[in-house]
Write an enzyme that holds these catalytic residues in place. Sequence first.
Site, PDB file in Angstrom:
ATOM      1  N   GLU A 291       0.826  -1.211   0.000  1.00  0.00           N
ATOM      2  CA  GLU A 291       0.000   0.000   0.000  1.00  0.00           C
ATOM      3  C   GLU A 291       0.859   1.259   0.000  1.00  0.00           C
ATOM      4  OE1 GLU A 291      -3.186   0.056  -0.513  1.00  0.00           O
ATOM      5  OE2 GLU A 291      -3.285  -2.121  -0.530  1.00  0.00           O
ATOM      6  N   ASP A 372       3.873  -3.960  -5.852  1.00  0.00           N
ATOM      7  CA  ASP A 372       4.451  -5.236  -5.410  1.00  0.00           C
ATOM      8  C   ASP A 372       5.977  -5.155  -5.402  1.00  0.00           C
ATOM      9  OD1 ASP A 372       2.096  -6.496  -4.899  1.00  0.00           O
ATOM     10  OD2 ASP A 372       2.053  -7.696  -6.736  1.00  0.00           O
TER      11      ASP A 372
HETATM   12 ZN   LIG Z   1      -2.543  -2.520  -4.654  1.00  0.00          ZN
END
Ligand SMILES: [Zn+2]
Length: 429
Positions: A291, A372
């Site tokens: 996030e 990611d």
């Molecule tokens: Zn995401």
Amino acid sequence: MKNPIFAQLGLTFVTQNFTLIFLLFFALTLAIRLWLKLRHIGFVTAHRETVPAEFTERVTLETHRKAADYTVDRSKAAVIGTFVDAGLLLALTLGGGLATVHGFWAPRVDGLPYGLAMIFSVMLISGLVDLPLSLYSQFVVEARHGFNRMTVGLFFADLAKQTALGALIGAPVILAVLWLMGAMGEHWWLYVWLFWSAFNLLLMFIYPTWIAPLFNKFSPLEDGEMKARVEALLARCGFRTSGLFVMDGSKRSSHGNAYFTGFGNNKRIVFFDTLLTRLDPPEVEAVLAHELGHFRKKHVLKRLVMMFAGSLAFLWLLGQLIDAPWFYAGLGVDTGNTALALILFFLVMPVFTFPVTPLMSWLSRRHEFEADAYAAEHAAADDLIHALVKLYRDNASTLTPDPLHSLFYDSHPPAAQRIAHLQLQPGKA
Ligand SMILES: [Zn+2]
């Protein structure tokens, strides 16, 4: 001098052509939506009995079947929803629904109150039409798969609160927009855009502290390993927030999640209680790092800029259409005014913007890969992989989506692709 008969004939011709173009886009959108959902149902069903090779160690056949059944049930509800939406759109426009609502209000009120009455009536109608399917999704589909935690009482209490809040905030906003449209001359769309952008920024600012607490309880994250890890991660990433909170998401659903709200120094990090009970501290840390990646890679800012640019373009377009008689007549209304222009525009716009869906999904998936990669750099890729597999399992998300359906709609890459990408990251522990 213009011959009025020829002018009338010209208008009829343009009107009919616009109706035809609208119907063409409408039919195309409907067909593609249905085709993709049916493909998805078929693909998931066909792969129900086999766990994909890369997941056999982590996901049982039973879990895989459960995800398939849940996906199929939700997709079937989506097919019904597609028909309901399409039927409502046709009924309101060419079916004469809006003309009837106008016929009801026009003799009773005029000016801004007329506009407000029109817009609220259409919202009420579409809310009522959508209600049975929302109830079905929550109390049949979600309940059948063990995700629903809501009582019917809470559902209607939420609905009442949302409606009251919507009317309280919506009425002044709608009145302001209608007033600007009428009072600001031919460049009204620019003023409306400025007002709308300012309003949205304000809403984002007050949402976490004023609005979200009306629906959920937020308590500070308790001291312990989890909090220590989260704070260490935030320090490592040079990230400041105005608080770490746990939200009682379990009040409504057992799906788990984590999110950010607000911006500037008013940012809060919110964990669903359901997420914290399911994931180990290192996994929560990895999810949070992902996030944070969205913030650090400026995805949030990019989305905001795109949203503002998009609304400017749409308002400009509406500025061009608002005085064109064929725009109203072509959509089943024989008179024009600012409220009708707004309503018609926002009703039919999705039909014309539907072809852009895959582009937006692609952009979103690209952002997910970037977040990611950031998570792999600042936390452990393996922890994120474990967290993802758990979330897929607990949310009964399918591991075998139809590739074309996924390409078109999915905001997140399919699990297999995401995990393969994470395994390639240099930061992988
Ligand atoms: Zn995401």
